[in-house]
Each structure stands twice: as structure tokens, then as C-alpha cells.
Enzyme design. Structure first.
Site, PDB file in Angstrom:
ATOM      1  N   HIS A  75       0.825  -1.213   0.000  1.00  0.00           N
ATOM      2  CA  HIS A  75       0.000   0.000   0.000  1.00  0.00           C
ATOM      3  C   HIS A  75       0.860   1.264   0.000  1.00  0.00           C
ATOM      4  O   HIS A  75       1.863   1.348   0.726  1.00  0.00           O
ATOM      5  CB  HIS A  75      -0.920   0.008   1.221  1.00  0.00           C
ATOM      6  CG  HIS A  75      -1.695   1.283   1.379  1.00  0.00           C
ATOM      7  ND1 HIS A  75      -2.584   1.730   0.431  1.00  0.00           N
ATOM      8  CD2 HIS A  75      -1.701   2.225   2.361  1.00  0.00           C
ATOM      9  CE1 HIS A  75      -3.114   2.871   0.823  1.00  0.00           C
ATOM     10  NE2 HIS A  75      -2.586   3.200   1.989  1.00  0.00           N
ATOM     11  N   SER A  76       0.472   2.262  -0.810  1.00  0.00           N
ATOM     12  CA  SER A  76       1.061   3.593  -0.795  1.00  0.00           C
ATOM     13  C   SER A  76       2.592   3.536  -0.935  1.00  0.00           C
ATOM     14  O   SER A  76       3.118   3.071  -1.932  1.00  0.00           O
ATOM     15  CB  SER A  76       0.632   4.325   0.479  1.00  0.00           C
ATOM     16  OG  SER A  76       1.035   5.667   0.473  1.00  0.00           O
ATOM     17  N   TYR A  77       3.332   3.985   0.095  1.00  0.00           N
ATOM     18  CA  TYR A  77       4.797   3.994   0.022  1.00  0.00           C
ATOM     19  C   TYR A  77       5.364   2.578  -0.031  1.00  0.00           C
ATOM     20  O   TYR A  77       6.494   2.368  -0.489  1.00  0.00           O
ATOM     21  CB  TYR A  77       5.390   4.746   1.203  1.00  0.00           C
ATOM     22  CG  TYR A  77       6.800   5.234   0.964  1.00  0.00           C
ATOM     23  CD1 TYR A  77       7.034   6.485   0.391  1.00  0.00           C
ATOM     24  CD2 TYR A  77       7.902   4.444   1.280  1.00  0.00           C
ATOM     25  CE1 TYR A  77       8.325   6.931   0.151  1.00  0.00           C
ATOM     26  CE2 TYR A  77       9.195   4.889   1.044  1.00  0.00           C
ATOM     27  CZ  TYR A  77       9.397   6.129   0.481  1.00  0.00           C
ATOM     28  OH  TYR A  77      10.676   6.568   0.234  1.00  0.00           O
ATOM     29  N   GLY A 128       4.401   0.421  -2.067  1.00  0.00           N
ATOM     30  CA  GLY A 128       4.586   0.157  -3.488  1.00  0.00           C
ATOM     31  C   GLY A 128       5.906   0.695  -3.994  1.00  0.00           C
ATOM     32  O   GLY A 128       6.594   0.061  -4.809  1.00  0.00           O
ATOM     33  N   THR A 138      -1.947  -0.884  -3.806  1.00  0.00           N
ATOM     34  CA  THR A 138      -3.114  -0.060  -3.493  1.00  0.00           C
ATOM     35  C   THR A 138      -2.671   1.375  -3.307  1.00  0.00           C
ATOM     36  O   THR A 138      -1.903   1.677  -2.399  1.00  0.00           O
ATOM     37  CB  THR A 138      -3.832  -0.563  -2.216  1.00  0.00           C
ATOM     38  OG1 THR A 138      -2.942  -0.487  -1.108  1.00  0.00           O
ATOM     39  CG2 THR A 138      -4.311  -1.981  -2.387  1.00  0.00           C
TER      40      THR A 138
END
Length: 447
Positions: free
Chosen positions: A356-358, A360, A384
Site C-alpha cells: 500500500h502507498s509507500y 509500493g 493499493t
């Protein structure tokens, strides 16, 4: 009088002649906006401006009575609002009116509104909150959701209270990972000494031995820790929305081994040692009378500043220093370390990531640094709202091609689930998560 030559100028109304028909003697004026703010100069004498101390970027010139001629560096009109057209009398510098602005503050009046002590409970019961059977945080007595503005007009105190509760939530989720999900807490670095700063991850019993499937979970940046997606959702919604627990349980039910990363646990904080600062007057060669006078002024100034600081921050917190964890000083380092020492050593034929977010971005960095190994073990990646950027991270063509085939990024969108969403980056497909919040409807193994 010879006029100054400038690249641009503005003529104001000329001075009227005197009754006798002769020119009036130029009156000394302040050079507007210049560094000579407290010194009167003759208006017909050029005064050089010292560029390092002049904040207005004006070029000074001869200023005949009735005219203000200025040039602003970088300005196409040569005028500065409030300077060239101003007819106001010169104002003295504000810092010249008082040697110490703090002396003009009515601290006695301000101190009447002290904030309460920053002394908060260290358990959910102490806060009088608990999670109900639906995983919702509710007040034990009233049954109401968490209230942030517990005390009106005390935002700092309310924020500190929220952060204290957040730390308890983090420990509570750790307990759920071990007790409800049957995960093991593994300390890292694996070869850390007894006194060395350490972090940890969570793994299922079969994480390294499962021959078929391994699921790896990576959360985003901020205050969240292992097992969490979003602290705000845990507190304001429920555990299923804000934690990774539903992902972990479903993965284990479907025969996956599980590894939960902890990329934000990069350092430990310890109190900064106090250093003794020797007074400069101790070793000074100044006369005793002068030293005493300077010390008296210094003590008075310090007293006023300390008093003001007590108002601004009534409960001054301890000065802390950060001791970074070896080879885990950033989310990217952490992802690579866990890959090298755990994931790459696992027996699983197929490895799946949910990031998720960072998280990724951390995965893409792992992909760049360990491209061949990742390609050989990773089957699919579910992102995500990932904040990765293949251009800024300098991902090569082969990395981008692999991501197009094996990754999918579910993003915040009001479109139906899995609807394609346009992307500016040439990497993985972007599809709708059918949500405009962090409460994603991702399915494990959807890609």
C-alpha cells in the site's frame, strides 16, 4: 542637478516652487526599502546599497525632491508596490523600538490558560475505550466512538492524547497478530548484538517452508506499523478496515505462508545526553564590570525567553536522538533486507506481494535492486494507491515490462471495481478500488 540614469523610472508630481521663485533645498529622506533603514541621507547624494543586507533588491540612485526612481531586479516595470508610489513618511525599524520583543508580551495574562498535563493512560482501559465484537473502538461507559476534541481550544493536548492512544493501538495490533493470527515475532537484524538497536517482522510458522505460496504484506508511510494499513481507520472505523488481519487470515485459510513487513520501524529514540555549556564570560578578558553587566542582561533575557517558552510549550518534552537500525534505516532498505534474509530463502514456488502507498515504492526499489531474483520468485503484485514512480526511481525497461505483466495498482476512484483508470506512467495497469478512501475492496490474489 544631473539626473540619474536607470533602466526604468516613474515620475511623481514635482515639488512646487517657493514663493520667491527659487528652488527649495532638498530635504533629507530615507532611501525606501533599503538596508540604510535607520540613517537619514541627503536626497541628492547617491548611496550604495549593500546587496547582502538589503532584502528589497532595489538599486539606489540620486533622488531629487518630488521624484522616486527605482529599479527592481527581475521586474519588467521597474516598480515595487508600496515603494515607488508611497508618499508615507519613513517608519523606524521595528527591531529598533525595543531591544527585546518578549518584554512587550503580557506573559502573566497568557499563562492563565495553561494546558493540562500531558500525562495519558498506557492502556485502552485507562482511556475508557475498548473494541467491541465488531472490532469498533467504543467508549466503555457511553458506547460512543472516539472523540478527538476532548477538550475545547486545546488542539495540541488533544493531538498528544490521540498519539498516545495510537501507540496503544499499535501494541494491541501486535498482540492480535501473535494471538489471533498465530504469527511469530522475528527480531532483525538477524545477527544483532544485545545492545544494538533492533526492529522486527511477523511470520507464519510455514513462511519459509511452505513449498507452494507465500504472501508478503507491506504497509505505507507514517505512524503505521506492522499489521496496520491506517491508524485513522482503526480508531474511527474498525479493525477490519484499518488492519491487515483480514488479509492475513484469508491468506492462511487458502494455504499461503505469510510475512508481514515493518518498514517504518527504522530507529529507536533515546534521550539526548545533556551537554554543559560553559559561560563565555568565564574565560573572557573583559573588565569585571563589563562582564557583570553583560551577564545581568543575559540572565534577564534568558528568564523572559524561558517564561515565554513555558507559555508556548508548557510541558517541554525531552530532547531525543535517533539511533538507526542497521541495514533497516529506511522502508526501502528494510524491504531489501527482508528479501535477502527471509523471502529469497523461502521454499515457496510462488511469492505474492500486497503493498500500500509507500510500500509500493519500496517494492519497486526492491525490484530495481534485485531484478533477477524477484522475477524468478514473484508471481504477482497487488498495489493499493501506490506512490511509486518508475521515472524518478530510474526503473529500467525490463522492470517496466515485467510490472505491466505482473502488477496491478488499485487506486481511489468512484468508478466500479476493477474499471480501468488512465495512468501517466508506463508501468502497471491502474484500476478502480471502487472507493475514495483507504478502505479498499482488494481481494487477495486478484492479480
Amino acid at each position: 542637478m544631473k539626473k540619474a540614469t536607470l533602466s526604468s523610472h516613474r515620475i511623481l508630481s514635482p515639488s512646487p516652487p517657493s514663493a520667491t521663485g527659487t528652488k527649495l533645498t532638498p530635504t533629507p529622506r530615507l532611501l525606501p526599502g533599503c538596508c540604510h533603514g535607520r540613517r537619514r541621507v541627503r536626497s541628492d547624494v547617491p548611496v550604495p546599497c549593500r546587496p547582502r543586507k538589503c532584502n528589497s533588491n532595489l538599486v539606489g540612485a540620486r533622488i531629487p525632491r518630488g521624484k522616486v526612481i527605482t529599479t527592481a531586479r527581475g521586474s519588467s516595470t521597474g516598480e515595487l508596490e508600496g515603494h515607488a508610489s508611497s508618499r508615507q513618511p519613513p517608519q523606524p525599524c521595528s527591531w529598533g523600538q525595543s531591544s527585546d520583543l518578549l518584554s512587550r508580551i503580557d506573559l502573566d495574562e497568557l499563562m492563565k490558560k495553561d494546558e493540562p498535563p500531558l500525562d495519558f493512560p498506557d492502556t485502552l482501559e485507562g482511556f475508557e475505550y475498548a473494541f467491541n465484537e465488531k472490532g469498533q473502538l467504543r467508549h466503555i461507559k457511553t458506547g460512543e466512538p472516539f472523540v478527538f476534541n476532548y477538550r475545547e481550544d486545546l488542539h495540541r493536548w488533544n493531538q498528544k492524547r490521540y498519539e498516545a492512544l495510537g501507540e496503544i493501538i499499535t501494541k494491541y495490533v501486535y498482540e492480535l497478530l501473535e494471538k489471533d493470527c498465530n504469527l511469530k515475532k522475528i527480531s532483525i537484524p538477524v545477527d544483532a548484538t544485545e545492545n544494538e538497536p533492533k526492529s522486527f517482522i511477523f511470520m507464519s510458522e510455514d513462511a519459509l517452508t511452505n513449498p507452494q505460496k507465500l504472501m508478503v504484506l507491506i504497509h505505507g508511510s507514517g505512524v503505521v506499523r506492522a499489521g496496520q494499513w491506517a491508524r485513522r481507520l482503526i480508531i474511527n472505523e474498525d479493525l477490519d478496515s484499518g488492519t491487515q488481519i483480514p488479509f492475513i487470515k484469508r491468506a492462511m485459510d487458502e494455504g499461503y505462508g505469510v510475512i508481514v513487513l515493518n518498514p517504518n520501524e527504522n530507529y529507536i529514540e533515546v534521550e539526548k545526553p545533556k551537554t554543559h555549556v560553559q559561560s563565555s564570560s568565564d574565560s573572557s578578558d573583559e573588565p569585571a564590570e563589563k562582564r557583570e553587566r553583560k551577564d545581568k542582561v543575559s540572565k534577564e533575557t534568558k528568564k523572559r525567553r524561558d517564561f515565554y517558552e513555558k507559555y508556548r510549550n508548557p510541558q517541554r518534552e525531552k530532547e531525543m536522538m535517533q539511533l538507526y537500525i542497521r541495514e533497516n534505516g529506511s522502508p526501502e532498505e528494510h524491504a531489501i533486507y527482508v528479501w535477502d534474509h527471509f523471502i529469497a530463502q523461502s521454499a515457496a514456488e510462488n511469492v505474492f506481494f500486497v503493498a500500500h502507498s509507500y510500500g509500493g515504492l519500496a517494492f519497486v526499489e526492491l525490484m530495481i535492486q534485485r531484478e533477477a531474483d524477484v522475477k524468478s520468485k514473484v508471481t504477482a503484485v497487488a498495489l493499493t494507491d501506490s506512490v511509486h514512480n518508475v521515472w524518478h526511481q530510474e526503473a529500467g525497461k525490463t522492470v517496466r515490462e515485467w510490472m505491466r505483466e505482473n502488477c496491478c495498482n488499485w487506486v481511489s476512484s468512484s468508478e466500479p471495481l476493477d474499471t480501468s483508470v488512465e495512468s501517466m506512467l508506463p508501468d502497471c495497469p491502474r484500476v478502480s478500488a471502487e472507493s475514495t478512501s483507504l478502505d479498499f475492496s482488494l481481494r487477495i490474489g486478484a492479480v
